[in-house]
Design an enzyme around this catalytic site. Structure first.
Site, PDB file in Angstrom:
ATOM      1  N   LYS B 132      34.378  28.369  42.709  1.00 56.84           N
ATOM      2  CA  LYS B 132      35.391  28.745  41.724  1.00 56.84           C
ATOM      3  C   LYS B 132      35.091  28.027  40.414  1.00 56.84           C
ATOM      4  O   LYS B 132      34.591  26.894  40.426  1.00 56.84           O
ATOM      5  CB  LYS B 132      36.754  28.307  42.268  1.00 56.84           C
ATOM      6  CG  LYS B 132      37.954  28.699  41.440  1.00 56.84           C
ATOM      7  CD  LYS B 132      39.240  28.214  42.133  1.00 56.84           C
ATOM      8  CE  LYS B 132      40.482  28.753  41.433  1.00 56.84           C
ATOM      9  NZ  LYS B 132      41.723  28.349  42.162  1.00 56.84           N
ATOM     10  N   SER B 216      44.536  32.213  42.606  1.00 57.88           N
ATOM     11  CA  SER B 216      43.648  32.064  41.485  1.00 57.88           C
ATOM     12  C   SER B 216      42.177  32.015  41.872  1.00 57.88           C
ATOM     13  O   SER B 216      41.319  32.136  40.988  1.00 57.88           O
ATOM     14  CB  SER B 216      44.020  30.809  40.695  1.00 57.88           C
ATOM     15  OG  SER B 216      43.824  29.650  41.470  1.00 57.88           O
ATOM     16  N   SER B 240      46.470  29.818  46.250  1.00 57.67           N
ATOM     17  CA  SER B 240      45.296  30.316  45.527  1.00 57.67           C
ATOM     18  C   SER B 240      43.995  30.396  46.322  1.00 57.67           C
ATOM     19  O   SER B 240      43.028  30.988  45.847  1.00 57.67           O
ATOM     20  CB  SER B 240      45.067  29.478  44.263  1.00 57.67           C
ATOM     21  OG  SER B 240      46.035  29.798  43.294  1.00 57.67           O
TER      22      SER B 240
END
Lengths: 582, 582
Positions: B132, B216, B240
């Site tokens: 990420k 996310s 997330s």
């Protein structure tokens, strides 16, 4: 009708003192410190029977050996400690709450259980355990030294929790068979290295009544120092377990946060979670510390306290230390030694204690290296901010409940209500804290390059205060204990020696580093300090409680042996006997 | 000269896309979702060679089996995943950073190491791992979707850390032999269950391009869902990791905070420490999750991250689950099942998934009980406060750097700058949080009275979102994932089925519980949702990652077996085949 705080305080004080059985009252007041500096040892013994002395001068490990084998009755043990605690309180004002009757009844039940089942109720069967007055215990108040908390639950009325609610660790100690019998004094707010409040007044150091007993777990220190308890629990957010342990010649440990359950305890500034206060034991032996921690961890506190990490007691971590030592003929651990943090230098007795422990380590075959961590000044700036996030709001609200005044020790820091930190400011400080912790741990990692053991430093030998004990209202510097809270390391207290005015003379011509250092330097008075306990801390990394205790025991045992070999008949009172060791 | 944010964003976007080798560019744009809803499976395979398909459709466990035995060259594996990731990005906008060249060079070095030493460099030798865009990787930027972070280090210029500094876990992954090759897209601020920002635009769900990929860690979800990565790391402060895992039919785990190292990662609202964001893996198998967690823990992250607790991987906790199951002929675990939190009910596909997992558990011989924990409303009020302590100051400052606008998904919560919480207000919320956590854990403890297994519930089967996936700009309720962050439990995602418009019909005459519930109800459209992944979470207690993964694997395997027995030739695409299982 509003009752003034003086009356409330006196009523509370009197009601607690009234719980001391008449037979245990001192025949006359204790003489002043000028006549009777030390009330430990022979002084307090004069009021006890030989059997009581034998019981109360046995350490926790010895006690449970006897109580879990029914050699001693739990009731006899409880009575002996209640008696000695009552005497201790009359000598130095170390108790906030007395519940001897409940303790003796509990002990009686344990004896009956043993008689019926032929086995103890748990590993702490019949062990008296004293508690700092942050623990909630059924049928007993928690004032934490605040007049405004009398008759309330943490200052609030009508919650229905008063004298009913128990802290998690209290439940666990009961499950393990411990006997609870008293709660010990604290400085109001808990934010001082001395113990003073408007209910009990000032708790004195029993070994040298010119000095402070330490704080904030000061009542614990004084009580255990007088052997009115074999082991007790305090808390530590900036040194509050280690300071009173050190000032009273005791072993103690500040575990990392999340090792032992704090759940359900009263606190100051509860909810400030950048630097967490931790709970841990003080005792007369390392064995006692291990005994109670190990026992508590069998209760799986992580299932009952949301902040406890699932880390059971790890015998293998203790064994790993012993294996190294045994494989090296007694040595080959690697220590860092920190004599000063660059801000304040230690008074002569503490410097001598460092020399003793370093020499002891070296004689055993361990290696000792100078410890040069990231700036402690920066560390402390971050740490002290965390104590003032709310600008003193919580503290001021507690005093406002009764209108009582702040002790001068608190006034100097919390006297004026200040602006609160904003969320952004708190967040920035948390980031700075984490960055410092990261640097510190990488410094520690980096020492594997110099130790020659294949490992980084095993532990750091360091002072935890610049003085043997603080003089009243003269605790001017907390940096030597507080850095440990910042990095959240495990740190045990190792009692080393006593101040000897003939050896520990004033540094003539000393050039202070700064104003703080000058204050510490000027506060040393060999005559006044003579006979006081001197201790150090052994600091391990986060969650290394097993290792730190193993190392503390190794060093303590070695030094005791050295004293014996040097001909000291009383290793606990090694005055003058070890001069030729250095 | 001030460059407008649009130009900066476009330059950044173009510079990243320019790193895709020409040979890997799609011959023509992907058709619209109305024509090509699903770009996974056969669709993306058409652009790959059979060898590339074989490699990229092998899970992480299978990959390291081949790479650590030199059956597969690390370089071939790296190239195959780089290729597939490049395709994935062109289909759904899932990448922020591309560093294929570095990855292939790293892989080449691993192959040379193997050739020279005859052994792998570590347990993850040659395993591609996606990250990420909160991880800092040498030679690569971290924008976290903020235009204002382009060319800076977390929005700051001149720190000298830009493209040099690496996050702790990156170092550890490299030590273990992993190959890093791309960083994946996030919603700017990270505070959304969708993935959208002004640099890459919107990341679509590859399985059903009408829907969000989640957030996310949305780029991770989309990329791994397209098998452009076998395993990647996301973060989770409110769901997330779990949301994108679920929306893309993946396994994933939100470990408890302090289990894996977050040290040195970029973040939003860094320093807010009431609810900590945690880092954890998403992958195509439970085995992959175990593989990477176990490997990381061999790096002793607690010596390099001040917030990681010293808890190594505990095989015995996994084994304890297997022992129970084996001793009971496959069953006798006890589950809680939570179908609704009383605030919002789940859409039909999610309800069906719950039924499937409950029935699967029961068929195996496990017990399932209704889960009635302390009020989730109260839980969420506390949790959501922690996200708004600074009133949006950090978020607004990040947008102000470039003047770029907030996506509507963020505007709805952070659009208006609000007052900051004071220190006292934060402390009060921390106390409320701890009290809730304590209540929750005692509720969990109390279930030992009903399970009949001698233990409390082993895990909770629960939805993590009320829908299979969110429709764009319609993620209206986060409560089903966020309660787990509040109590800091370990929670793994179990993919269960796909939306089937013929089974998962709209609830006619449904009476919404409230406005939030009505929004969720109205958002369901069988036609639009058809074919989307549906998943649940398996929630264990704090730090029970081993147990949670073991249980998730048991349930997942059993359901796959059941599908096979029901005649489904493609257990990963069980459309309609399991109707008679229910």
């Amino acid at each position: 009708m509003v009752v003034d705080w003086q009356t409330l305080a006196k009523e509370k004080r009197d009601s607690v003192n009234a719980l001391i059985p008449k037979a245990w009252l001192l025949p006359s007041p204790v003489p002043p410190a000028s006549e009777q500096r030390d009330v430990t040892g022979k002084y307090i013994q004069q009021f006890l029977s030989p059997a009581e002395i034998e019981i109360t001068e046995t350490d926790a490990v010895g006690i449970v050996k006897n109580t879990t084998s029914a050699k001693w009755k739990a009731r006899d043990v409880a009575e002996a400690f209640c008696h000695r605690a009552a005497l201790a309180h009359q000598m130095v004002n170390c108790l906030h709450e007395i519940f001897f009757d409940a303790a003796i009844a509990d002990a009686q039940r344990l004896d009956e259980y043993y008689a019926k089942h032929g086995k103890p109720t748990g590993p702490l069967h019949g062990l008296p355990v004293s508690l700092k007055d942050q623990f909630h215990v059924k049928d007993v108040e928690t004032t934490m030294g605040y007049v405004g908390w009398i008759g309330t639950f943490e200052g609030k009325k009508g919650l229905g929790k008063e004298k009913v609610f128990e802290s998690e660790m209290v439940t666990e100690l009961r499950n393990l068979g411990a006997i609870l019998y008293c709660k010990t004094s604290v400085p109001h707010t808990l934010m001082a290295g001395e113990t003073v409040n408007n209910i009990i007044g000032y708790t004195w150091n029993p070994k040298n009544r010119n000095l402070a007993c330490g704080g904030s777990s000061g009542g614990e220190g004084a009580l255990i120092g007088l052997k009115g308890s074999p082991v007790g629990f305090g808390t530590d957010i900036g040194g509050s377990i280690r300071i009173p342990a050190a000032f009273n010649g005791l072993f103690g440990i500040r575990p990392s946060s999340g090792r032992l359950p704090y759940e359900g305890m009263a606190n100051s500034m509860d909810g400030q979670n950048s630097t967490l206060s931790v709970v841990g034991p003080l005792a007369t032996s390392v064995g006692a510390l291990k005994l109670v921690i190990k026992a508590l961890l069998t209760q799986e506190p992580w299932l009952h306290d949301p902040l406890v990490a699932e880390i059971p007691w790890r015998d293998e971590q203790e064994q790993a230390v012993l294996d190294i030592v045994n494989a090296s003929g007694g040595g080959q651990l690697a220590f860092g030694v920190s004599k000063s943090d660059g801000i304040v230098n230690c008074q002569p007795p503490v410097r001598r204690a460092i020399d003793i422990v370093v020499k002891t380590a070296e004689k055993l075959g361990h290696k000792v290296f100078e410890w040069n961590p990231p700036s402690h000044k920066r560390c402390l700036e971050i740490a002290f901010k965390t104590w003032f996030y709310d600008g003193g709001a919580d503290v001021h609200a507690a005093f406002a409940l009764s209108g009582e005044p702040m002790a001068s020790q608190i006034k100097s820091s919390y006297g004026t209500l200040k602006d609160q930190f904003t969320a952004s400011e708190i967040a920035a400080n948390n980031v700075a804290k984490r960055a410092y912790q990261k640097e510190y741990m990488e410094y520690w990692n980096s020492t594997s390059k110099i130790t020659g053991t294949g490992r980084p430093i095993d532990a750091v030998i360091a002072p935890l205060a610049p003085f043997a004990a603080a003089r009243p209202d003269m605790y001017s510097y907390y940096g030597l204990s507080t850095w440990v809270n910042m990095v959240d390391y495990s740190a045990a207290v190792l009692p080393v020696t006593l101040v000897d005015k003939t050896i520990d003379v004033v540094d003539e011509g000393y050039q202070p580093l700064n104003e703080q250092d000058e204050k510490v330097h000027l506060a040393y008075d060999p005559e006044l300090y003579d006979g006081a306990h001197v201790a150090l801390q052994i600091v391990g990394r986060r969650f290394q409680e097993e290792k730190v205790l193993a190392i503390t025991e190794i060093l303590g045992d070695a030094w005791s042996r050295a004293l014996r070999e040097l001909g000291s008949s009383t290793p606990k009172h090694p005055l003058k006997h070890h001069a030729n060791f250095l």
